[in-house]
Enzyme design. Structure first.
Site, PDB file in Angstrom:
ATOM      1  N   LYS A 206      52.249  45.380  -6.245  1.00 25.69           N
ATOM      2  CA  LYS A 206      52.329  45.868  -7.453  1.00 25.69           C
ATOM      3  C   LYS A 206      50.940  46.126  -8.138  1.00 25.69           C
ATOM      4  O   LYS A 206      50.110  45.270  -7.470  1.00 25.69           O
ATOM      5  CB  LYS A 206      53.228  45.035  -8.412  1.00 25.69           C
ATOM      6  CG  LYS A 206      54.869  44.903  -8.199  1.00 25.69           C
ATOM      7  CD  LYS A 206      55.293  46.327  -8.650  1.00 25.69           C
ATOM      8  CE  LYS A 206      56.899  46.319  -8.525  1.00 25.69           C
ATOM      9  NZ  LYS A 206      57.592  45.489  -9.475  1.00 25.69           N
ATOM     10  N   ARG A 240      62.294  40.910  -3.427  1.00 26.76           N
ATOM     11  CA  ARG A 240      62.170  42.459  -3.267  1.00 26.76           C
ATOM     12  C   ARG A 240      60.882  42.703  -2.525  1.00 26.76           C
ATOM     13  O   ARG A 240      59.796  42.686  -3.189  1.00 26.76           O
ATOM     14  CB  ARG A 240      62.556  43.155  -4.104  1.00 26.76           C
ATOM     15  CG  ARG A 240      62.820  44.650  -3.718  1.00 26.76           C
ATOM     16  CD  ARG A 240      63.228  45.409  -4.957  1.00 26.76           C
ATOM     17  NE  ARG A 240      63.466  46.580  -4.808  1.00 26.76           N
ATOM     18  CZ  ARG A 240      62.264  47.597  -4.919  1.00 26.76           C
ATOM     19  NH1 ARG A 240      61.199  47.452  -5.285  1.00 26.76           N
ATOM     20  NH2 ARG A 240      62.545  48.900  -4.725  1.00 26.76           N
TER      21      ARG A 240
END
Length: 271
Positions: A206, A240
């Site tokens: 991210k 995830r």
């Protein structure tokens, strides 16, 4: 482990590497071999990009879900969507979980989950519309906002008829958050775990990792695994990820240090 399988031509990390159906199917085989219990199939890039209609999204994911279900009858199949019409199409083809990455934007999605006895992921998105990046967003207390939103969605899911054991909450790192918000949510993840709802984290490569270390997407694995360790120690339940094997080893090591898991082999000093 929830492995990411993108049926998109413009995903931020793999830039469409698994857009083609056969390549995406090979990705499923790979992550299952690496130990993923869940695959999360997405048909629309999370951030800005060309508009994708519900019909196009269904075309990208519904038949693919059917193919994966036929090949892997025991695999948990999740679909990353905020649209109830897409949710209905993929559940009809065998999807088990609806990963509502835009936090209840379409209230009817919970009704679909209940109808098909599917699980649902309840995420915090700060009230932003789908595919919207944050701009100078502020919170008096970001974790308080995360808890209010995710617990509220979880209660709405219960009221709609979704089984309690099928509801997961997700702080949604980067969604409606700047890097400082995502770092704080990571530090304070134990507050989410303490609610009793299973917590999912989507940390993989991210922007908050990239900005912290000043690294592009392809060089964020080490930082991702560091953040994963913090969340694992706090008690997160689902991860995830893009890199399944590396994340599995990281979580297993942290869980063993925490006393939740035994070593696979422990003969040192005994033989």
């Amino acid at each position: 482990m929830m492995a990411i399988v993108n049926r998109t031509p413009d995903s931020f990390y793999d830039q469409g590497a698994t857009y083609a159906e056969d390549v995406a199917f090979e990705r499923v085989a790979q992550v299952v071999d690496e130990g993923a219990e869940i695959v999360d199939i997405g048909g629309v890039k999370a951030g800005y990009g060309p508009a994708v209609s519900a019909e196009e999204e269904i075309g990208r994911v519904a038949s693919f879900v059917a193919r994966v279900r036929a090949a892997y009858p025991d695999l948990v199949i999740s679909v990353d969507t905020w649209r109830s019409e897409v949710a209905r199409a993929v559940c009809a083809e065998g999807a088990d979980v609806l990963n509502d990455a835009w936090g209840g934007h379409d209230p009817a999605l919970l009704e679909v989950a209940a109808e098909f006895r599917a699980g649902v992921v309840c995420t915090h998105t700060g009230g932003l519309k789908p595919r919207t990046d944050p701009h100078r967003i502020e919170y008096d207390d970001v974790m308080a906002s995360v808890l209010e939103a995710t617990l509220g969605l979880a209660e709405r899911a219960l009221a709609a008829g979704v089984a309690r054991e099928s509801i997961v909450i997700d702080p949604a790192h980067d969604f409606a958050k700047n890097t400082f918000h995502s770092l704080e949510v990571t530090r304070r993840l134990g507050e989410m775990v303490a609610t009793g709802w299973p917590v999912l984290v989507s940390l993989s490569n991210k922007d908050f990792v990239g900005e912290t270390l000043d690294l592009p997407a392809k060089q964020r694995l080490t930082g991702t695994l560091a953040a994963t360790s913090v969340c694992a120690l706090a008690g997160a339940r689902i991860y995830r990820v893009h890199e399944v094997r590396e994340t599995r080893q990281t979580v297993d090591m942290v869980s063993t240090i925490a006393g939740r898991r035994l070593p696979q082999r422990a003969i040192r000093g005994l033989a």
